[in-house]
Write a protein that holds these residues in place. Sequence first.
Motif, short mmCIF file in Angstrom:
data_model
loop_
_atom_site.label_atom_id
_atom_site.label_comp_id
_atom_site.label_asym_id
_atom_site.label_seq_id
_atom_site.Cartn_x
_atom_site.Cartn_y
_atom_site.Cartn_z
N PRO A 27 7.62 3.64 -11.83
CA PRO A 27 6.63 2.74 -12.09
C PRO A 27 6.07 2.06 -10.47
CG PRO A 27 8.74 1.90 -12.44
CD PRO A 27 8.93 3.23 -12.56
N GLN A 28 7.03 2.35 -9.50
CA GLN A 28 6.34 1.97 -8.31
C GLN A 28 5.44 2.84 -7.75
OE1 GLN A 28 10.36 2.49 -6.04
NE2 GLN A 28 11.04 0.38 -6.47
N LEU A 29 5.61 4.13 -7.87
CA LEU A 29 4.31 5.07 -7.58
C LEU A 29 3.06 4.80 -8.16
CD1 LEU A 29 4.62 7.85 -5.70
CD2 LEU A 29 3.67 8.48 -8.01
N LEU A 30 3.31 4.49 -9.66
CA LEU A 30 2.07 4.22 -10.51
C LEU A 30 1.38 2.99 -10.07
CD1 LEU A 30 3.39 5.29 -13.78
CD2 LEU A 30 1.74 6.61 -12.26
N GLN A 31 1.97 1.93 -9.38
CA GLN A 31 1.39 0.90 -8.98
C GLN A 31 0.45 1.08 -7.89
OE1 GLN A 31 4.66 -1.92 -8.23
NE2 GLN A 31 4.40 -2.54 -10.47
N HIS A 32 0.55 2.21 -6.89
CA HIS A 32 -0.21 2.62 -6.05
C HIS A 32 -1.53 3.31 -6.43
CE1 HIS A 32 2.35 1.61 -2.65
NE2 HIS A 32 3.41 2.02 -3.39
N THR A 43 -6.76 -2.80 -1.35
CA THR A 43 -6.56 -1.66 -0.72
C THR A 43 -7.69 -0.79 -0.84
OG1 THR A 43 -4.09 -1.81 -1.57
CG2 THR A 43 -4.80 0.28 -0.57
N PRO A 44 -7.99 -0.29 0.20
CA PRO A 44 -9.31 0.66 0.35
C PRO A 44 -9.08 1.85 -0.86
CG PRO A 44 -8.78 0.30 2.40
CD PRO A 44 -7.64 -0.34 1.60
N LYS A 45 -9.94 2.28 -1.46
CA LYS A 45 -9.78 3.62 -2.53
C LYS A 45 -9.23 4.74 -1.83
CE LYS A 45 -12.46 2.47 -6.60
NZ LYS A 45 -13.25 3.16 -7.55
#
Length: 174
Positions: A27-32, A43-45
């Motif tokens: 879940p932490q990675l998916l939030q990025h 956050t810029p695309k």
Amino acid sequence: MVHDDGPSFRPASVLLLLAGTGVVALPQLLQHRDPFGCLRISTPKRDQLRVPIDVLLSCRADDAPMAAPAAVWCREEGDAAGLRYCTLLVSPVAAGDVPFPSAPDVDVDAAVAGLENARVLRERLSAEILADAYARMPQPCRVVVSGPGEYNSAVREMLVGLVEDLDSVTVLSA
């Protein structure tokens, strides 16, 4: 290592190899993928993780809390969506060692029922399963390994010879 796009490694895909408490990386990675939508962080695309993400998620039959959330992420669509593909590797229950006795049982087969981009295998991660998963990933691929020490060591050994650039492998440890 310097890649074609400069000193900052920008993968074309991410392969997650997770087990045990290492599942928290998912879940932490998916939030990025969508930092503003998930965390209200602008956050810029170009700095968002908008690449295909596959996961090999190893769990015991009596300890599979991420099966249902992984299935939800497999249903998401779009460039900031959840998972492209999920393989749940389910090992048998260990006799007398129930990690969370009061937690409800999770039916992993029901969680992924009807999904074309998810499957359940009743076996442990093997070099063959890993090689097949890695071969499907757009290159260059960032490989993230997270789990108990023994799992991380075993996976690291499987990756030697499979992954040409070991600098593209990140092993998270407690």
